[in-house]
Motif scaffolding. Sequence first.
Motif, short mmCIF file in Angstrom:
data_model
loop_
_atom_site.label_atom_id
_atom_site.label_comp_id
_atom_site.label_asym_id
_atom_site.label_seq_id
_atom_site.Cartn_x
_atom_site.Cartn_y
_atom_site.Cartn_z
N ARG A 89 12.38 -6.95 10.64
CA ARG A 89 11.47 -5.86 11.28
C ARG A 89 10.27 -5.59 10.32
NH1 ARG A 89 14.40 -1.45 14.85
NH2 ARG A 89 15.24 -3.32 16.05
N VAL A 111 -3.37 2.62 4.26
CA VAL A 111 -2.52 2.14 5.18
C VAL A 111 -1.49 3.06 5.60
CG1 VAL A 111 -2.69 -0.49 4.83
CG2 VAL A 111 -1.32 0.96 3.30
N ALA A 163 5.62 2.44 6.27
CA ALA A 163 5.95 2.16 7.64
C ALA A 163 7.11 0.96 7.94
CB ALA A 163 4.60 1.37 8.02
N GLY A 212 0.68 -1.25 0.10
CA GLY A 212 -0.06 0.02 0.29
C GLY A 212 0.81 1.30 0.12
N TYR A 213 2.27 1.03 -0.20
CA TYR A 213 3.16 2.23 -0.22
C TYR A 213 2.85 3.18 0.88
CZ TYR A 213 -0.20 3.54 -4.14
OH TYR A 213 -1.40 3.66 -4.70
N THR A 242 1.17 0.45 13.39
CA THR A 242 1.08 -0.16 12.06
C THR A 242 -0.50 0.15 11.79
OG1 THR A 242 1.25 -1.65 10.69
CG2 THR A 242 1.60 -2.27 12.78
N THR A 291 8.95 -6.87 7.83
CA THR A 291 7.86 -7.92 7.41
C THR A 291 6.73 -7.77 8.42
OG1 THR A 291 8.74 -9.83 8.48
CG2 THR A 291 9.48 -9.26 6.14
N LYS A 292 7.24 -7.82 9.69
CA LYS A 292 6.17 -7.97 10.73
C LYS A 292 5.31 -6.77 10.93
CE LYS A 292 8.20 -11.29 13.71
NZ LYS A 292 9.08 -11.76 14.87
N ILE A 293 6.08 -5.55 10.51
CA ILE A 293 4.98 -4.23 10.85
C ILE A 293 4.23 -3.89 9.63
CG2 ILE A 293 6.31 -3.27 12.82
CD1 ILE A 293 6.46 -1.46 9.60
N CYS A 294 4.54 -4.53 8.63
CA CYS A 294 3.68 -4.13 7.22
C CYS A 294 2.09 -4.44 7.54
CB CYS A 294 4.15 -4.92 5.94
SG CYS A 294 3.20 -4.69 4.59
N PRO A 295 1.20 -3.22 7.37
CA PRO A 295 -0.18 -3.36 7.63
C PRO A 295 -0.63 -4.51 6.71
CG PRO A 295 0.58 -1.22 6.89
CD PRO A 295 1.78 -1.91 7.14
N LEU A 296 -0.27 -4.68 5.68
CA LEU A 296 -0.85 -5.47 4.53
C LEU A 296 -0.18 -6.77 4.40
CD1 LEU A 296 -1.46 -2.68 1.93
CD2 LEU A 296 -3.39 -4.17 2.62
N GLY A 297 0.99 -6.96 4.91
CA GLY A 297 1.67 -8.12 5.02
C GLY A 297 2.28 -8.52 3.49
N ALA A 298 2.69 -7.32 2.88
CA ALA A 298 3.41 -7.22 1.59
C ALA A 298 4.89 -7.74 1.48
CB ALA A 298 3.06 -6.09 0.99
N LEU A 299 5.51 -7.84 2.67
CA LEU A 299 6.75 -7.99 2.71
C LEU A 299 7.09 -9.46 3.18
CD1 LEU A 299 7.79 -4.58 4.12
CD2 LEU A 299 8.41 -5.31 1.94
N ASN A 307 1.82 -8.67 13.60
CA ASN A 307 2.62 -9.53 12.75
C ASN A 307 2.33 -9.03 11.27
OD1 ASN A 307 4.34 -11.87 12.59
ND2 ASN A 307 3.49 -12.63 14.32
N SER A 308 2.86 -9.75 10.31
CA SER A 308 2.40 -9.52 8.94
C SER A 308 1.11 -9.40 8.55
CB SER A 308 3.29 -10.44 8.06
OG SER A 308 2.97 -10.28 6.61
N GLY A 309 0.87 -8.34 8.17
CA GLY A 309 -0.60 -8.08 7.99
C GLY A 309 -1.65 -7.93 8.92
N ILE A 326 6.21 2.15 17.06
CA ILE A 326 5.18 2.58 15.78
C ILE A 326 4.06 2.03 15.81
CG2 ILE A 326 6.26 0.61 14.35
CD1 ILE A 326 6.18 2.55 11.87
N PRO A 350 -2.88 -5.61 10.86
CA PRO A 350 -3.92 -4.51 11.14
C PRO A 350 -5.00 -4.57 9.94
CG PRO A 350 -1.65 -3.62 11.00
CD PRO A 350 -1.57 -4.79 10.77
N VAL A 351 -4.85 -4.93 8.81
CA VAL A 351 -5.92 -5.20 7.78
C VAL A 351 -6.65 -6.43 8.14
CG1 VAL A 351 -6.35 -5.82 5.41
CG2 VAL A 351 -4.65 -3.86 5.86
#
Lengths: 60, 391
Positions: free
Chosen positions: A42, B255, A14, A10-11, B177, A44-52, B229-231, B175, B233-234
């Motif tokens: 680090r 996001v 974060a 989602g660019y 997220t 990968t865990k905070i990506c809100p969309l799980g894109a990493l 964890n990965s994803g 932070i 929040p959504v």
Amino acid sequence: MLLVNRYKCGYCGACVGVCPAAALELVETWIEVNDDCISCGRCTKICPLGALELTKEAQA
Amino acid sequence: MKCDLVVVGAGPAGSMTAKVAAEAGLNVVMLEKRQEIGDPVRCAEGVSKAALRELVEPDPVWVSAEVKGARIRAPDGTEIVISEDRAGAEVGYVLERKVFDRALALDAAEAGAKVMVKTRALGLLEEGGVLTGVSAQFVGESLKIEAPLVIGADGVESKVGRWAGIDTALKPKDIETCAQFLLLDEGIDDEYCEFYLGNEIAPGGYVWSFPKGQSIANVGIGVLGSKANSGTPVMLLREFVKKRFPEGKILEMMVGGVPVSGPIETTTADGIILVGDAARQSDPITGGGIINAMRAGVLAGDIAAELVPKGEVDKTSLQVYEKRWRETIGKSIARNFAVKEFFVDLTDDDLNRLTHSLDGIDIAQLDLRGLLKVLVRQNPKLLLKLRHLIV
């Protein structure tokens, strides 16, 4: 190795904010990863969309 | 290209800096890496009326809605209601950031600043160990912009500070997220901002609904990075919306990451000032960053206008900025960081107990600080660690 799924991303930047190696950059609508990446995971865990994602070879 | 001041980033922090410095007579260039200003939105768009009015005249074109107050809902459903004028920095107006950010950039442009979009800063320029500006890319072409002072207003993903040797990397616990939907649903409360607490709903954070009028709201979630964890929040936001607004229609998806680190060690270097999210100046409890960013921008713009003509832009001279922001917005940021550090580890039972402890107490007219005071008085044991913060 760190993989960015740019179809999921989602660019928001974060991941760039938490990168301890300053290896990531948000360029308009995509994330660039440079050679400084230490595969710490680090981002990968905070990506809100799980894109990493870290590929397994690099984690070992 | 040569100028007195380069501002990297055209959000509220950058535009206020550029405007104030340009009004004072500096030759200012403001860079925005995106081709549009204010888009994509990474914000719940809530802001205090009174605080905003001190900084800019509200314009109906960028105010989506006005609210009467805030409802805070404990995990067991118990509610606290606070009226708008007291709920603090993030309640009052709900903005349309896409229009608001551009309006602030327009103010800066009208004050004389040169605004350059689709222009990305790539690094700092140096000559004999002295900062001389930034290298940039303007619509894909290389460009050098010479200036004695560079403002890093480049947001959560800030690079300017790091280039100057300031470690702005956020730890996962520092932070939030976030994910957000612009949601249409008959069940949206058009008059109140809502906050939902709970470790299952939003670990180390909260879910919000900030109304934008006509049954539309920014419904979003912040999860503490160390609990995510990965994803996460959504995923959690989808679960919340499914339960609370099962018929809700999602019109937009957003996001973002919000710094909740509290004041960082330094926000200046030789020829460098950081402002807004780049300086990690967002509020650690609410996550609100607009007002602090704008206030920091005013301080930075004033200081730039004072120091650049004198040629005094080394780190020692820029301590005046550190001093001014830490004595003003920095105080509440530091206090709220300590409160956040405590609150993120409370259990749902604790949160319920705290909410119940307010039964029969008139809290409608309290601000966040006043509310904390009452909570500490009512729960001396549970909140023992917070006593020293509330004087």
